[in-house]
Write a protein that holds these residues in place. Sequence first.
Motif, PDB file in Angstrom:
ATOM      1  N   THR A   4       0.831  -1.201   0.000  1.00 27.69           N
ATOM      2  CA  THR A   4       0.000   0.000   0.000  1.00 27.69           C
ATOM      3  C   THR A   4       0.865   1.250   0.000  1.00 27.69           C
ATOM      4  N   LEU A   8       1.016   4.154  -2.793  1.00 29.30           N
ATOM      5  CA  LEU A   8       0.815   5.568  -2.462  1.00 29.30           C
ATOM      6  C   LEU A   8       1.957   6.419  -3.005  1.00 29.30           C
ATOM      7  N   VAL A  24      -5.387  14.277  -0.765  1.00 31.09           N
ATOM      8  CA  VAL A  24      -5.354  13.040   0.013  1.00 31.09           C
ATOM      9  C   VAL A  24      -6.532  12.154  -0.379  1.00 31.09           C
ATOM     10  N   SER A  25      -7.698  12.759  -0.592  1.00 29.80           N
ATOM     11  CA  SER A  25      -8.881  11.985  -0.978  1.00 29.80           C
ATOM     12  C   SER A  25      -8.673  11.287  -2.320  1.00 29.80           C
ATOM     13  N   ALA A  28      -6.141   8.474  -1.906  1.00 33.01           N
ATOM     14  CA  ALA A  28      -6.750   7.312  -1.240  1.00 33.01           C
ATOM     15  C   ALA A  28      -7.628   6.535  -2.217  1.00 33.01           C
ATOM     16  N   LYS A  29      -8.418   7.260  -2.986  1.00 33.12           N
ATOM     17  CA  LYS A  29      -9.315   6.615  -3.940  1.00 33.12           C
ATOM     18  C   LYS A  29      -8.527   5.862  -5.013  1.00 33.12           C
ATOM     19  N   ILE A  33      -8.000   2.781  -0.737  1.00 35.40           N
ATOM     20  CA  ILE A  33      -8.137   2.802   0.728  1.00 35.40           C
ATOM     21  C   ILE A  33      -8.882   4.070   1.109  1.00 35.40           C
ATOM     22  N   SER A  34      -9.250   4.165   2.364  1.00 35.55           N
ATOM     23  CA  SER A  34      -9.976   5.352   2.806  1.00 35.55           C
ATOM     24  C   SER A  34      -9.003   6.472   3.170  1.00 35.55           C
ATOM     25  N   ARG A  35      -9.528   7.685   3.132  1.00 42.56           N
ATOM     26  CA  ARG A  35      -8.746   8.855   3.512  1.00 42.56           C
ATOM     27  C   ARG A  35      -8.239   8.731   4.943  1.00 42.56           C
ATOM     28  N   SER A  37      -7.555   6.090   6.569  1.00 44.82           N
ATOM     29  CA  SER A  37      -6.469   5.102   6.653  1.00 44.82           C
ATOM     30  C   SER A  37      -5.124   5.756   6.364  1.00 44.82           C
ATOM     31  N   ILE A  38      -5.122   6.679   5.424  1.00 40.72           N
ATOM     32  CA  ILE A  38      -3.860   7.372   5.118  1.00 40.72           C
ATOM     33  C   ILE A  38      -3.397   8.142   6.345  1.00 40.72           C
ATOM     34  N   TYR A  39      -4.316   8.883   6.973  1.00 40.94           N
ATOM     35  CA  TYR A  39      -3.939   9.671   8.143  1.00 40.94           C
ATOM     36  C   TYR A  39      -3.536   8.782   9.324  1.00 40.94           C
TER      37      TYR A  39
END
Length: 132
Positions: A4, A8, A24-25, A28-29, A33-35, A37-39
């Motif tokens: 992942t 990224l 970031v959105s 993630a898309k 993965i979800s936004r 999850s990145i944070y």
Amino acid sequence: MNNTRAALLAVIEKHRKAEASITVSALAKSVGISRSSIYKYYPDIPDLIANNKGKSQSSAQTENIKKIDLMRSQLIKNKELLSYLTNICTNQLIEISILKDALEDLESNTNAKISYLESKVSKLEKPQLRAI
């Protein structure tokens, strides 16, 4: 580096080379993965997006990211090892407790047998010895 994180970084680098910005959105898309999850799991990624728009990732940053990934994987392994050792210690304490109880029972039974035999011996008639 996990898959992942590599995905990224690849998307970020692709946008940098194209001199295009990415949110970031959108990042993630594109990786699936979800936004949040990145944070949560990749807190350095938003900083990379915000601070280095249009710049190639430096080798120092790449090295730091690799070190962070390595430390995270070592931390996970250490947590697993700690959990495993905790299980072993817990099982050993349970076994010690069981053995202690068994030893106390054995000691109690042995003391009861000794008391019983002593009472029987004390009730026996002692033969009179004749004087010569």
